[in-house]
Design a protein around this motif. Structure first.
Motif, PDB file in Angstrom:
ATOM      1  N   ASN A 169       2.720   8.517   2.213  1.00 31.11           N
ATOM      2  CA  ASN A 169       1.373   7.892   1.471  1.00 31.11           C
ATOM      3  C   ASN A 169       1.730   6.600   0.793  1.00 31.11           C
ATOM      4  N   SER A 178       2.140   3.790   3.304  1.00 29.90           N
ATOM      5  CA  SER A 178       0.990   3.636   4.145  1.00 29.90           C
ATOM      6  C   SER A 178       0.291   2.561   2.941  1.00 29.90           C
ATOM      7  N   TYR A 179       0.166   2.973   1.684  1.00 30.10           N
ATOM      8  CA  TYR A 179      -0.607   2.027   0.766  1.00 30.10           C
ATOM      9  C   TYR A 179       0.193   0.737   0.698  1.00 30.10           C
ATOM     10  N   ILE A 223       1.772  -0.974   4.369  1.00 28.06           N
ATOM     11  CA  ILE A 223       0.517  -1.274   5.485  1.00 28.06           C
ATOM     12  C   ILE A 223      -0.895  -1.654   4.596  1.00 28.06           C
ATOM     13  N   SER A 279      -6.346   0.871   7.838  1.00 28.56           N
ATOM     14  CA  SER A 279      -5.060   1.000   8.605  1.00 28.56           C
ATOM     15  C   SER A 279      -4.102   1.800   7.903  1.00 28.56           C
ATOM     16  N   GLY A 280      -3.859   1.778   6.624  1.00 32.32           N
ATOM     17  CA  GLY A 280      -2.843   2.496   5.940  1.00 32.32           C
ATOM     18  C   GLY A 280      -3.284   4.171   6.192  1.00 32.32           C
ATOM     19  N   VAL A 318      -2.096   5.163   9.568  1.00 33.01           N
ATOM     20  CA  VAL A 318      -0.739   5.306   9.768  1.00 33.01           C
ATOM     21  C   VAL A 318      -0.217   6.315   9.072  1.00 33.01           C
ATOM     22  N   VAL A 319      -0.523   6.524   7.950  1.00 27.67           N
ATOM     23  CA  VAL A 319      -0.025   8.041   7.428  1.00 27.67           C
ATOM     24  C   VAL A 319      -0.634   9.346   8.099  1.00 27.67           C
TER      25      VAL A 319
END
Length: 657
Positions: free
Chosen positions: A582, A585-586, A589, A614-615, A618-619
């Motif tokens: 998390n 991704s934050y 990304i 997008s984040g 990814v996560v």
């Protein structure tokens, strides 16, 4: 003999490239370790102090409670969403030692009921009601689709030769036998688990997750409706007011609400362990100690809010927006004591298994918040200040309603009144609470950064951001409770040693999360203009919201799947991996992509939400990929090892002389 932990080279995962560089579990920083010893030290000191100067009546009551705790049976399958207070999310990297439930009588009954259900599903004990098998095609199809019984999902016309692992009953019951007593049920359960005869179906797990998550969804939506009511009311006043309430709310969250929630997470451990150890009056002591601590810490935050206008003016270009947001924050100072008291109060009742107490409180408080918004804003003519007043009054009303419930109905046995001891033993509590606050603060800071970024595009964009944040937060209150239910169910099944059933639950949860995400996507995409008009009449804001809502709609699938997958990781004891995923991704990304597309490509608000989407994608991919390559049997073995370690390291109970 104790089962050894699996070695890193033979942990049973699939032979894939992930096995070469993803460990079974990521380590936490040293400052985040050994929280359980800190909690035990806090309780040990409190027990010694209370034993030295409390009355005989209190000590005798605690001794009786300790004796009850010693004879209390295990509650492996009870629904206890430990570490979750309604209206508060998981921290990014949850702390170790907070996930082992402490059973109470209500949960013991629930655990027995769940054991009976699975034993009946596997034909190890007879069904509750008489059943005569029907030969019709319709009956066979109905049982195959809706029945939770494992045998009903096989070919009912085929003949099975008896084996050592076949069910004890063949499914054709002439007479329903009485339900065995609890001790016999536990023996049958342990024997069935040891021989790998406990299996589950997607029908059973679907039914269980619906039963677990439905009341949580209702409660979360009720709690967030307080914020929705304020935004809806302010939106009727104008675009400037809508932008200001978003800026004020996000600032209040990042500087007050989130830290208060993070610090309060230590009560999930302290209150639960105090209740489970039999020292019930310490539950109330821990809650009031945290409340006093939070009230003191809120003083400098109140000063910051009072003088926040120049700070907000430096962050957003609109001077009028900053002025109104500062006014909103000044009035919200009056609600600060209620915020802290309600966070502590939620943990106080939840440690006793009284999760419905918060629900009943919100059933009264949430509708009253809408009434107060109408009264102060329109009836009294206070306009924007009236919305802030309504919020502050509601924040103070909720803990009062919760206290009335405890006083009039249940939960008061853990309250021995106010005590001077609430002003002692603060050091270990702060040490236990700070990591939780830091992790939740790190997670929610991203939203404040994006709100400030949205303010750079003008008042209309900031007002549109207010609508989008409110809508997406509302939709998240559906998959998030599902994730809590999934986490608890998976953790219970893993703890009971039924890894295959936990896998089935996870698959059902992922499908359910995908379905919820698609439903949210459909609703937001279809009614994007109508949703915007609910909040405001300003055409510029409506146009912006309608455009960006398509990006938010696409985000729903990833948001739901990420929540559910993180819940599964918590259930199998790999929450640190989900937490780091998390944070990655934050900050690696979502923020870079969001700020780049918003300012460099001039996508503005659409670019900010593209970064978030997008984040989350990814996560979601990282967590699901890890789960696909995870070894569930290893999770069972490690769960047993963790419980043995906690039992070995636990301090012996201190009996009063």
């Amino acid at each position: 003999m104790d089962e050894p932990l699996p070695s890193p080279t033979a942990d049973g995962r699939r032979n894939s490239i992930l096995s070469n560089f993803i460990p079974g579990s990521l380590p936490l920083p040293q400052s985040f370790l050994a929280t359980s010893p800190i909690a035990r030290e806090i309780l040990r000191v409190d027990i010694e102090e209370c034993s030295s100067d409390e009355g005989n009546e209190s000590r005798e009551s605690d001794t009786d409670s300790e004796r009850d705790a010693d004879t209390r049976p295990d509650a492996k399958l009870a629904f206890h969403p430990n570490g979750v207070a309604y209206g508060c999310g998981y921290s990014s990297v949850p702390l170790p030692g907070l996930d082992r439930p402490v059973p109470n009588p209500r949960e013991i009954e629930e655990s027995l009921s769940e054991e009976l259900s699975l034993l009946r599903d596997n034909d190890i004990i007879p069904p509750r009601h008489h059943r005569t098998r029907q030969d019709s095609v319709v009956d066979r199809v109905y049982r195959h689709v809706f029945s939770t019984n494992i045998r009903d999902h096989r070919d009912v016309d085929s003949q099975h030769s008896p084996e050592e692992t076949t069910h004890l009953l063949d499914g054709n019951y002439q007479d329903s036998l009485p339900t065995p007593p609890p001790n016999e049920v536990h023996e049958l359960w342990d024997e069935a688990v040891a021989t790998h005869n406990i299996k589950t179906s997607w029908q059973r797990e679907t039914k269980t997750l619906v039963k677990y998550s439905a009341p949580l969804i209702a409660t979360f939506l009720l709690h967030y409706s307080v914020t929705i009511g304020s935004v809806l009311t302010v939106g009727r006043l104008g675009m400037l007011e809508l932008a200001a309430v978003n800026l004020a709310t996000m600032t209040a969250s990042i500087t007050c609400y989130v830290p208060v929630q993070g610090l309060s997470t230590c009560l999930d451990t302290l209150c639960a362990q105090a209740y489970g150890s039999g020292h019930k009056h310490l539950v109330g002591l821990q809650a009031q100690r945290m409340t006093w601590l939070l009230w003191i810490l809120l003083v400098p935050i109140a000063v910051l809010w009072w003088f926040s206008e120049p700070i907000l003016a430096a962050l957003v270009p609109g001077q009028d927006t900053a002025r109104l947001a500062a006014l909103y924050l000044r009035i919200l100072i009056l609600g600060m004591p209620g915020v802290a008291a309600f966070e502590s109060g939620k943990r106080y009742v939840q440690s006793q298994g009284l999760f419905h107490a918060t629900t009943y409180t919100l059933l009264i408080g949430a509708p009253l918040s809408f009434l107060q918004n109408w009264f102060f804003v329109f009836r009294m003519g206070w306009h924007f200040a009236g919305a802030a007043t309504a919020m502050a009054v509601t924040q103070n009303l909720l803990p009062i309603l919760l206290a009335l419930y405890v006083w009039l109905f249940e939960g008061s046995e853990c309250w021995n009144g106010f005590s001077r001891k609430a002003f002692s033993n603060w050091g270990p509590m702060v040490k236990l609470a700070l990591p939780g606050m830091i992790m939740i603060e790190a997670q929610f800071s991203v939203l404040e950064i994006l709100t400030i970024a949205a303010g750079q595009f003008g008042t209309a964009t900031l007002a549109a951001q207010s609508v989008l944040v409110t809508v997406t937060s509302t939709t998240f209150n559906i998959p998030f409770p599902l994730a809590i239910a999934t986490s608890t169910r998976v953790a219970n099944l893993i703890g009971a040693g039924v890894s295959e059933a936990a896998r089935v639950t996870s698959k059902v949860a992922i499908v359910a999360g995908c379905a919820v995400g698609l439903l949210n996507l459909t609703v937001l995409a279809t009614f994007r203009s109508g949703i915007a008009r609910i909040f405001t009449d300003d055409n510029d804001v409506i146009e912006t919201v309608s455009q960006v809502m398509l990006v938010c709609a696409m985000m729903q699938v990833f948001d739901s799947l990420a929540a559910v997958s993180h819940g599964i990781l918590r259930g199998v004891g790999r929450q640190a991996i989900g937490g780091y995923a998390n944070l990655f991704s934050y900050y690696v990304i979502a923020l870079p992509i969001g700020l780049s597309t918003a300012f460099v490509l001039d996508w503005k608000l659409s670019g900010l939400w593209t970064g978030l989407t997008s984040g989350l994608a990814v996560v979601c991919a990282l967590e699901l990929l890890y789960l696909y390559n995870a070894d569930w049997e290893s999770a069972v073995i490690q769960a047993k090892a963790r419980m043995r370690s906690e039992d070995i390291n636990a301090e012996p109970k201190h009996n009063a002389p």
